[in-house]
Design an enzyme around this catalytic site. Structure first.
Site, short mmCIF file in Angstrom:
data_model
loop_
_atom_site.label_atom_id
_atom_site.label_comp_id
_atom_site.label_asym_id
_atom_site.label_seq_id
_atom_site.Cartn_x
_atom_site.Cartn_y
_atom_site.Cartn_z
N ASP A 102 0.85 -1.18 0.00
CA ASP A 102 0.00 0.00 0.00
C ASP A 102 0.89 1.24 0.00
OD1 ASP A 102 0.93 0.22 2.58
OD2 ASP A 102 -0.96 -0.29 3.53
N ASP A 145 -7.80 -7.53 1.68
CA ASP A 145 -6.79 -7.86 2.68
C ASP A 145 -7.26 -7.42 4.04
OD1 ASP A 145 -5.30 -5.17 3.68
OD2 ASP A 145 -5.95 -4.94 1.60
N CYS A 148 -10.36 -29.33 9.80
CA CYS A 148 -9.45 -28.35 9.20
C CYS A 148 -8.18 -29.06 8.75
CB CYS A 148 -9.12 -27.26 10.22
SG CYS A 148 -7.93 -26.03 9.60
N CYS A 199 -5.21 -27.57 8.21
CA CYS A 199 -4.00 -26.78 8.44
C CYS A 199 -3.00 -27.55 9.31
CB CYS A 199 -4.34 -25.43 9.08
SG CYS A 199 -4.63 -25.49 10.87
N CYS A 216 -3.91 -27.77 13.16
CA CYS A 216 -4.96 -28.74 13.49
C CYS A 216 -4.50 -30.18 13.30
CB CYS A 216 -6.21 -28.46 12.66
SG CYS A 216 -7.10 -26.98 13.17
N HIS A 220 -3.70 -21.32 11.58
CA HIS A 220 -5.07 -21.81 11.46
C HIS A 220 -6.01 -20.73 10.92
CE1 HIS A 220 -8.88 -23.75 12.41
NE2 HIS A 220 -9.23 -22.62 12.99
#
Length: 426
Positions: free
Chosen positions: A118, A322, A360, A362, A365, A391
């Protein structure tokens, strides 16, 4: 261009070299209107020198060239397509010349995929007035002065026609940002996509000030385009960096549409939808912009990540967006699940040996329990934030990926209803 008089002259914007233009592009895929008439959403592909982004996509925030508490390798594994860093923070530390010498933002942080920066315009608002650093604000209240400062805050930034003077939040040193300086800083940082320097107003500002600020942002946008092309031609051998114009206008329809028409006629590669706005107006404002902006250029909505806001943004025409929220709430032990957001600090998790969410995929997890991560937070161990951040980032990335697949299959409405109905049922 440093004087106020020079700033008021409309610059002549050079044409982009066709060979450089081919390094960036956007192709529209499925249109949501095919299954839901009247909706502006679409899927698509953004092409950058460092890879493609399938849209809609959540762009994870790595403010200081790092997603807080998470390795770049972990971000790749959890499915992040691109990362966004903050030009203001990187300008102050370590300095844009360091990133340039390192080969650019991606190489500096060991991230091979696309990157965004940005412009620093957000800090004009947050440093200048001290109001809360979120895209939506509780109420529209412009009864006070336009130079109002939030209670207990110091005004650290001052806007004039040519740019902004600001004090560093690190040591109080005084610095100057102009459209030209912002472009120079972002070219040195070297992200694939960067944003024009703009003034972000708050909902506390009067209509008259919103109009004045919008016109200033338009003039700054012209100067950004001119400087961007000068630097592109000068920095031979560097990958092409796309420049997005930023649409302001607060909650006023005529101002938003005017900004879209003004900046849409300029030589931008895409557009950022910025500004403070009320949550309930999010979809309406994104829809206004989608109706006005060029269809063949991507639209990035700055600063959202709550599930209801994500679906609202997608269906009204945002391609990417975002937010820092997934890692910010993770550092306070909050974790996302399809059934809502919960806090691991609760005593009930002390002997809970299940994953953060059963199902999940990830890393956290697959390998750790709620009880263990609960213990880490109680013991103030830093890896607690790492595991929950992984996560949470995976949860939001997958939510958007699944929304994109649902758009392609014509099942977006059903997916939205099921997902939000479950998430907000508690």
């Amino acid at each position: 261009m440093s004087s106020t008089a020079e700033s008021l002259i409309d610059p002549v914007v050079p044409e982009r070299e066709p060979a450089r233009q081919e390094e960036f592009g956007f192709t529209v895929g499925t249109r949501l209107a095919e299954s839901e008439p009247g909706k502006q959403g679409r899927t698509g592909t953004i092409r950058t020198p460092h890879g493609e982004i399938q849209t809609p996509a959540f762009i994870a925030v790595g403010t200081k060239a790092t997603v807080k508490a998470v390795l770049p390798e972990s971000m790749k594994e959890l499915g992040a397509q691109a990362l966004l860093s903050n030009a203001y923070h990187l300008y102050l530390q370590p300095g844009p010349e360091i990133l340039d010498a390192a080969g650019g933002l991606g190489r500096f942080m060991n991230w091979e995929g696309p990157t965004f920066t940005d412009s620093g315009g957000f800090q004009v608002m947050s440093l200048g007035s001290g109001f809360k650093k979120v895209i939506n604000m509780d109420v529209v209240d412009n009864s006070g002065p336009d130079d109002a400062v939030a209670p207990g805050k110091e005004r650290l930034a001052h806007v004039d026609e040519d740019g902004v003077w600001f004090k560093s939040h690190l040591n109080g040193d005084k610095h100057r940002f102009t459209p030209e300086i912002s472009m120079q800083v972002q070219h040195q940082i070297g992200a694939d996509i960067m944003f024009a320097f703009d003034e972000l107003t708050t909902l506390q500002n009067s209509r008259a000030y919103q109009e004045e600020s919008l016109e200033r942002t338009r003039r700054w946008a012209e100067r950004c385009v001119t400087e961007h092309f000068r630097l592109t031609e000068e920095r031979v051998g560097k990958p092409y960096q796309a420049l997005f114009g930023v649409i302001q206008g607060a909650h006023y329809e005529d101002l938003r549409r005017k900004a879209c028409r003004d900046l849409g006629a300029m030589n931008f590669d895409g557009f950022g939808l910025g500004g403070a706005l009320e949550k309930e107006n999010l979809g309406t404002i994104v829809g206004w912009c989608a109706e006005e902006l060029p269809e063949d250029k991507p639209r990035h909505l700055l600063g959202i990540s709550e599930p209801d806001d994500i679906f609202t943004a997608i269906e009204n025409g945002a391609d990417t967006f975002d937010c820092v929220s997934p890692t910010r709430v993770a550092r306070n032990s909050a974790f996302y699940t399809p059934d809502g957001r919960f806090n691991l600090s609760g005593r009930k998790y002390k002997a809970d040996f299940g994953p953060l969410y059963d199902g999940c995929d990830c890393y956290a997890c697959a390998n750790y329990t709620r009880a263990y991560i609960h213990h880490l937070f109680k013991a103030k161990e830093m890896v607690a934030a790492t595991l929950v951040s992984i996560h949470n980032e995976r949860f939001v990335v997958k939510l958007v990926d699944d929304a994109r697949l649902a758009m392609e299959s014509g099942d977006f409405a059903a997916y939205k209803a099921e997902t939000l109905g479950r998430y907000y049922s508690a």
